[in-house]
Design a protein around this motif. Sequence first.
Motif, PDB file in Angstrom:
ATOM      1  N   TYR A 115     -87.586  29.901  49.448  1.00  0.00           N
ATOM      2  CA  TYR A 115     -86.393  30.503  48.844  1.00  0.00           C
ATOM      3  C   TYR A 115     -85.681  31.426  49.836  1.00  0.00           C
ATOM      4  O   TYR A 115     -84.459  31.326  50.037  1.00  0.00           O
ATOM      5  CB  TYR A 115     -86.805  31.275  47.593  1.00  0.00           C
ATOM      6  N   GLU A 116     -86.439  32.325  50.472  1.00  0.00           N
ATOM      7  CA  GLU A 116     -85.821  33.308  51.357  1.00  0.00           C
ATOM      8  C   GLU A 116     -85.297  32.682  52.644  1.00  0.00           C
ATOM      9  O   GLU A 116     -84.366  33.204  53.255  1.00  0.00           O
ATOM     10  CB  GLU A 116     -86.801  34.429  51.660  1.00  0.00           C
ATOM     11  N   ASN A 117     -85.881  31.571  53.078  1.00  0.00           N
ATOM     12  CA  ASN A 117     -85.321  30.868  54.229  1.00  0.00           C
ATOM     13  C   ASN A 117     -83.895  30.423  53.949  1.00  0.00           C
ATOM     14  O   ASN A 117     -82.995  30.631  54.769  1.00  0.00           O
ATOM     15  CB  ASN A 117     -86.186  29.662  54.590  1.00  0.00           C
ATOM     16  N   VAL A 118     -83.692  29.813  52.786  1.00  0.00           N
ATOM     17  CA  VAL A 118     -82.359  29.314  52.457  1.00  0.00           C
ATOM     18  C   VAL A 118     -81.406  30.463  52.137  1.00  0.00           C
ATOM     19  O   VAL A 118     -80.209  30.399  52.424  1.00  0.00           O
ATOM     20  CB  VAL A 118     -82.436  28.318  51.281  1.00  0.00           C
ATOM     21  N   ALA A 119     -81.944  31.543  51.598  1.00  0.00           N
ATOM     22  CA  ALA A 119     -81.115  32.686  51.214  1.00  0.00           C
ATOM     23  C   ALA A 119     -80.663  33.523  52.414  1.00  0.00           C
ATOM     24  O   ALA A 119     -79.756  34.359  52.271  1.00  0.00           O
ATOM     25  CB  ALA A 119     -81.888  33.586  50.246  1.00  0.00           C
ATOM     26  N   TYR A 120     -81.249  33.300  53.574  1.00  0.00           N
ATOM     27  CA  TYR A 120     -81.066  34.211  54.704  1.00  0.00           C
ATOM     28  C   TYR A 120     -79.586  34.450  55.042  1.00  0.00           C
ATOM     29  O   TYR A 120     -79.125  35.595  55.102  1.00  0.00           O
ATOM     30  CB  TYR A 120     -81.799  33.673  55.930  1.00  0.00           C
ATOM     31  N   LEU A 157     -94.798  29.767  51.277  1.00  0.00           N
ATOM     32  CA  LEU A 157     -94.361  29.926  52.655  1.00  0.00           C
ATOM     33  C   LEU A 157     -93.776  28.623  53.187  1.00  0.00           C
ATOM     34  O   LEU A 157     -94.317  27.542  52.937  1.00  0.00           O
ATOM     35  CB  LEU A 157     -95.531  30.343  53.547  1.00  0.00           C
ATOM     36  N   ALA A 158     -92.697  28.739  53.932  1.00  0.00           N
ATOM     37  CA  ALA A 158     -92.052  27.550  54.497  1.00  0.00           C
ATOM     38  C   ALA A 158     -92.980  26.799  55.441  1.00  0.00           C
ATOM     39  O   ALA A 158     -92.878  25.571  55.598  1.00  0.00           O
ATOM     40  CB  ALA A 158     -90.779  27.953  55.233  1.00  0.00           C
ATOM     41  N   PHE A 159     -93.907  27.512  56.075  1.00  0.00           N
ATOM     42  CA  PHE A 159     -94.828  26.870  57.021  1.00  0.00           C
ATOM     43  C   PHE A 159     -95.776  25.893  56.330  1.00  0.00           C
ATOM     44  O   PHE A 159     -96.442  25.097  57.000  1.00  0.00           O
ATOM     45  CB  PHE A 159     -95.642  27.926  57.772  1.00  0.00           C
ATOM     46  N   ASN A 160     -95.861  25.944  55.009  1.00  0.00           N
ATOM     47  CA  ASN A 160     -96.732  25.020  54.283  1.00  0.00           C
ATOM     48  C   ASN A 160     -96.108  23.636  54.125  1.00  0.00           C
ATOM     49  O   ASN A 160     -96.783  22.704  53.688  1.00  0.00           O
ATOM     50  CB  ASN A 160     -97.071  25.579  52.900  1.00  0.00           C
ATOM     51  N   LEU A 161     -94.836  23.497  54.479  1.00  0.00           N
ATOM     52  CA  LEU A 161     -94.159  22.206  54.389  1.00  0.00           C
ATOM     53  C   LEU A 161     -94.520  21.330  55.583  1.00  0.00           C
ATOM     54  O   LEU A 161     -94.908  21.827  56.644  1.00  0.00           O
ATOM     55  CB  LEU A 161     -92.641  22.416  54.351  1.00  0.00           C
ATOM     56  N   CYS A 170     -84.493  23.619  57.207  1.00  0.00           N
ATOM     57  CA  CYS A 170     -83.571  24.228  58.162  1.00  0.00           C
ATOM     58  C   CYS A 170     -82.145  23.719  57.942  1.00  0.00           C
ATOM     59  O   CYS A 170     -81.174  24.452  58.120  1.00  0.00           O
ATOM     60  CB  CYS A 170     -84.031  23.951  59.591  1.00  0.00           C
ATOM     61  N   ILE A 171     -82.024  22.444  57.548  1.00  0.00           N
ATOM     62  CA  ILE A 171     -80.708  21.898  57.221  1.00  0.00           C
ATOM     63  C   ILE A 171     -80.169  22.583  55.965  1.00  0.00           C
ATOM     64  O   ILE A 171     -78.986  22.956  55.904  1.00  0.00           O
ATOM     65  CB  ILE A 171     -80.782  20.377  57.038  1.00  0.00           C
ATOM     66  N   ALA A 172     -81.035  22.788  54.959  1.00  0.00           N
ATOM     67  CA  ALA A 172     -80.609  23.506  53.748  1.00  0.00           C
ATOM     68  C   ALA A 172     -80.157  24.917  54.096  1.00  0.00           C
ATOM     69  O   ALA A 172     -79.147  25.404  53.558  1.00  0.00           O
ATOM     70  CB  ALA A 172     -81.756  23.544  52.738  1.00  0.00           C
ATOM     71  N   ARG A 173     -80.893  25.582  54.976  1.00  0.00           N
ATOM     72  CA  ARG A 173     -80.512  26.934  55.413  1.00  0.00           C
ATOM     73  C   ARG A 173     -79.138  26.908  56.070  1.00  0.00           C
ATOM     74  O   ARG A 173     -78.312  27.807  55.874  1.00  0.00           O
ATOM     75  CB  ARG A 173     -81.570  27.475  56.374  1.00  0.00           C
ATOM     76  N   ALA A 174     -78.885  25.855  56.860  1.00  0.00           N
ATOM     77  CA  ALA A 174     -77.590  25.720  57.523  1.00  0.00           C
ATOM     78  C   ALA A 174     -76.468  25.442  56.525  1.00  0.00           C
ATOM     79  O   ALA A 174     -75.330  25.863  56.727  1.00  0.00           O
ATOM     80  CB  ALA A 174     -77.651  24.605  58.558  1.00  0.00           C
ATOM     81  N   LEU A 175     -76.791  24.749  55.438  1.00  0.00           N
ATOM     82  CA  LEU A 175     -75.772  24.388  54.446  1.00  0.00           C
ATOM     83  C   LEU A 175     -75.460  25.510  53.471  1.00  0.00           C
ATOM     84  O   LEU A 175     -74.399  25.509  52.836  1.00  0.00           O
ATOM     85  CB  LEU A 175     -76.237  23.167  53.651  1.00  0.00           C
ATOM     86  N   ALA A 176     -76.363  26.468  53.335  1.00  0.00           N
ATOM     87  CA  ALA A 176     -76.255  27.465  52.272  1.00  0.00           C
ATOM     88  C   ALA A 176     -74.973  28.290  52.348  1.00  0.00           C
ATOM     89  O   ALA A 176     -74.424  28.692  51.323  1.00  0.00           O
ATOM     90  CB  ALA A 176     -77.474  28.383  52.284  1.00  0.00           C
ATOM     91  N   THR A 177     -74.483  28.560  53.551  1.00  0.00           N
ATOM     92  CA  THR A 177     -73.270  29.360  53.702  1.00  0.00           C
ATOM     93  C   THR A 177     -72.011  28.510  53.594  1.00  0.00           C
ATOM     94  O   THR A 177     -70.919  28.991  53.872  1.00  0.00           O
ATOM     95  CB  THR A 177     -73.277  30.105  55.049  1.00  0.00           C
ATOM     96  N   GLU A 178     -72.185  27.238  53.204  1.00  0.00           N
ATOM     97  CA  GLU A 178     -71.075  26.305  53.029  1.00  0.00           C
ATOM     98  C   GLU A 178     -70.220  26.217  54.300  1.00  0.00           C
ATOM     99  O   GLU A 178     -69.008  26.473  54.278  1.00  0.00           O
ATOM    100  CB  GLU A 178     -70.228  26.688  51.812  1.00  0.00           C
ATOM    101  N   PRO A 179     -70.854  25.823  55.422  1.00  0.00           N
ATOM    102  CA  PRO A 179     -70.133  25.751  56.689  1.00  0.00           C
ATOM    103  C   PRO A 179     -69.131  24.609  56.711  1.00  0.00           C
ATOM    104  O   PRO A 179     -69.219  23.662  55.920  1.00  0.00           O
ATOM    105  CB  PRO A 179     -71.259  25.507  57.699  1.00  0.00           C
ATOM    106  N   GLU A 180     -68.203  24.695  57.640  1.00  0.00           N
ATOM    107  CA  GLU A 180     -67.221  23.630  57.829  1.00  0.00           C
ATOM    108  C   GLU A 180     -67.731  22.582  58.816  1.00  0.00           C
ATOM    109  O   GLU A 180     -67.346  21.416  58.746  1.00  0.00           O
ATOM    110  CB  GLU A 180     -65.909  24.237  58.324  1.00  0.00           C
ATOM    111  N   ILE A 181     -68.575  23.025  59.744  1.00  0.00           N
ATOM    112  CA  ILE A 181     -69.156  22.133  60.753  1.00  0.00           C
ATOM    113  C   ILE A 181     -70.643  22.441  60.842  1.00  0.00           C
ATOM    114  O   ILE A 181     -71.048  23.603  60.790  1.00  0.00           O
ATOM    115  CB  ILE A 181     -68.499  22.338  62.139  1.00  0.00           C
TER     116      ILE A 181
END
Length: 264
Positions: A115-120, A157-161, A170-181
């Motif tokens: 959760y906190e990885n994506v929320a960062y 923990l994310a390390f359990n994945l 990591c892709i979800a984390r990148a998408l969370a801020t709704e980037p344009e690129i």
Amino acid sequence: MVETTSLTLERPIKAAVNYLNFYYGGKVHALKDINMPVGDKQVTALIGPSGCGKTTLLRCFNRMHDLYSGNRYRGEISLEPDGINLLSNKVDPIEVRMRISMVFQRPNPFPKSIYENVAYGLRVRGESRRAVLDEKIEKALRGAALWDEVKDRLQDLAFNLSGGQQQRLCIARALATEPEIVLFDEPTSALDPIATSSIEELIAQLKETVTILIVTHSMQQAARVSDYTAFMYLGELIEFDKTETIFSNPSHQKTADYVNGRFG
């Protein structure tokens, strides 16, 4: 150097690289007069031998080079339709990285919960409302095709994945801020073939909503996932065209030699 701005893309331009030069430490001239359009909601692949400048170019888009002193840009990367020069000293690099996210070569989850990885990134932006965080985190995990696998273990923990799951996180984390690129720097190089196929399928889905640039050493991957391909060599952009043209009928002999495995 090759002029590429005359090429008509199939979609509107999302970003335009204009006479971009980049210097490491102010001395090493790593990129030389790069001109390249980036189509909106398309996948653009950067290919070329090691040391040709493709990752250097990728990292210019979100100002990663600013993290090290002495590096210098000349030229511009214009983000459309606003016409903002991403390399301008008047533009905040932190805001650039919110609008242009990056996924690295190896999965790099933070030592936090899923959760906190994506929320960062959302928390960096000042978002603290639980309902908003919950909504955006679910949306990002769904966008990364990971929600169904982790929805009941968000506090683990994310390390359990697994490795492939970590990269999708990591892709979800990148998408969370709704980037344009979204920038992908060899995102499957550390993954097995099954996980690689999963990430490639995800990229095909993501381009419906976001513009993608991907650096890859795999010409087969570039052919599979990208709409346009840029071939770079010794810091110069040698050729930029539709991917099918680059691989079937390139205009430059050096491009033909590279895609046919004669060097690289």
